[in-house]
Every structure is written in C-alpha cells, then in structure tokens.
Motif scaffolding. Structure first.
Motif, mmCIF file in Angstrom:
data_model
loop_
_atom_site.group_PDB
_atom_site.id
_atom_site.type_symbol
_atom_site.label_atom_id
_atom_site.label_comp_id
_atom_site.label_asym_id
_atom_site.label_seq_id
_atom_site.Cartn_x
_atom_site.Cartn_y
_atom_site.Cartn_z
ATOM 1 N N PHE A 181 66.290 39.766 39.126
ATOM 2 C CA PHE A 181 66.840 40.724 37.608
ATOM 3 C C PHE A 181 67.741 39.864 36.555
ATOM 4 N N THR A 182 67.960 38.603 36.968
ATOM 5 C CA THR A 182 69.145 37.968 35.659
ATOM 6 C C THR A 182 68.298 37.588 34.960
ATOM 7 N N ARG A 183 67.074 36.589 35.117
ATOM 8 C CA ARG A 183 66.086 36.534 34.681
ATOM 9 C C ARG A 183 65.653 36.920 33.672
ATOM 10 N N GLU A 184 65.363 37.580 34.123
ATOM 11 C CA GLU A 184 64.089 39.009 33.370
ATOM 12 C C GLU A 184 65.472 39.460 32.406
ATOM 13 N N PHE A 185 66.495 39.587 32.932
ATOM 14 C CA PHE A 185 67.315 40.296 31.433
ATOM 15 C C PHE A 185 67.694 39.280 30.808
ATOM 16 N N GLU A 232 64.075 37.664 23.766
ATOM 17 C CA GLU A 232 63.398 38.675 22.372
ATOM 18 C C GLU A 232 64.270 39.559 21.751
ATOM 19 N N PHE A 233 64.454 40.295 22.005
ATOM 20 C CA PHE A 233 65.581 41.032 21.177
ATOM 21 C C PHE A 233 66.264 40.203 20.227
ATOM 22 N N ALA A 234 66.609 39.089 20.228
ATOM 23 C CA ALA A 234 67.206 38.432 19.062
ATOM 24 C C ALA A 234 66.014 37.530 18.880
#
Length: 62
Positions: free
Chosen positions: A47-51, A57-59
């Motif tokens: 989960f941490t890697r996905e986040f 990507e958001f940045a």
C-alpha cells in the motif's frame, strides 16, 4: 552429600522441564501471530509503495 545433590538436581530438572513445556506452549501461540503480522506488514508495504507512486504522479500534475 551426593544424595542431596541428586535431589537438588532432580528438582531443578523438573522445574526446567515445566518451564520448557510452558515456553513451547507460548511459542506455538506466538508463531501464528507472527505470521499474521508479517502478512499485514507485506500488505502495508505494498500500500505504501502504491501511495508513494500516486503521490509522485500527483506532483507531476500539480
């Protein structure tokens, strides 16, 4: 003297055997918990890697 030592040693042996049985019971209970915790940790790491990927990507689009 030898008989006294033998009795003391036998008493110690019985106490040690009792401790070993109790420790074995504890270990049998603890091992499944450890496996479950390891599985949780692996899921949390994924989960941490996905986040982190999402955050990068958001940045890019901010």
């Amino acid at each position: 003297m030898s008989l006294h030592f033998t009795r003391e040693f036998d008493a110690f042996t019985r106490e040690f055997e009792a401790f070993t049985r109790e420790f074995g019971a504890f270990t049998r209970e603890f091992v499944p918990f450890t496996r479950e915790f390891d599985a949780f940790t692996r899921e949390f790491d994924a989960f941490t890697r996905e986040f982190e990927a999402f955050t990068r990507e958001f940045a890019l689009y901010s």
